[in-house]
Design an enzyme around this catalytic site. Structure first.
Site, PDB file in Angstrom:
ATOM      1  N   CYS A   1      -0.480   8.374  -2.981  1.00  0.00           N
ATOM      2  CA  CYS A   1       0.775   7.803  -3.486  1.00  0.00           C
ATOM      3  C   CYS A   1       0.759   7.760  -5.012  1.00  0.00           C
ATOM      4  CB  CYS A   1       0.985   6.382  -2.947  1.00  0.00           C
ATOM      5  SG  CYS A   1       1.129   6.284  -1.155  1.00  0.00           S
TER       6      CYS A   1
ATOM      7  N   CYS B   1      -3.004   3.242  -2.195  1.00  0.00           N
ATOM      8  CA  CYS B   1      -2.957   4.613  -1.680  1.00  0.00           C
ATOM      9  C   CYS B   1      -3.134   5.632  -2.812  1.00  0.00           C
ATOM     10  CB  CYS B   1      -1.621   4.815  -0.968  1.00  0.00           C
ATOM     11  SG  CYS B   1      -1.232   6.517  -0.540  1.00  0.00           S
TER      12      CYS B   1
END
Length: 145
Positions: free
Chosen positions: A68, A65
């Protein structure tokens, strides 16, 4: 229960910090409060996060991600700034499917603040550092009174 190696921001000494303990960690050399950054999964989340003696900032993330990865250094910095006040708990959603279901994590990053075993704040998506700092300060203010 595991532990993490945390470098003291004050003196540079590396300290072994338990994932769960009473109080909050201090440097064994200079006695300064250390940032508390740990990982948790389905099996140890209750002990590490929900039974934490300080509010736990939960980061639901995944290695693949991009947002993230952008938020992670901001959270690490907040953990350093708020040493002694919070515990940063990183939860890899790919390795903790039960927690992802339990907390209805539909997109990542999802951040929670848990105090006294209860979710007191929730933030979904990558936000800029000032917004995350403000969100965390509001959540911490709500836990203190």
């Amino acid at each position: 229960m595991g532990s993490q190696l945390i470098k003291c921001p004050s003196c540079g000494k590396t300290n072994r910090v338990p994932d769960a303990a009473a109080g909050h960690p201090r440097c064994g050399s200079c006695r300064q409060v250390l940032p508390w950054i740990v990982t948790a999964g389905d099996a140890d989340f209750a002990t590490i996060a929900e039974q934490s003696t300080v509010p736990a900032l939960i980061d639901f993330w995944a290695a693949w991600c991009g947002p993230c990865r952008a938020v992670s250094p901001v959270l690490d910095k907040l953990a350093q700034e708020k040493a002694g006040q919070i515990k940063l708990v990183k939860v890899d959603v790919d390795r903790a499917p039960e927690l992802s279901r339990r907390f209805a994590v539909q997109s990542i990053p999802t951040l929670l603040v848990i105090s006294g075993g209860k979710v007191v704040a929730r933030q979904t998506g990558a936000a800029p550092a000032p917004a995350l700092r403000f969100w965390l300060e509001q959540a911490l203010a709500a836990t203190s009174g």
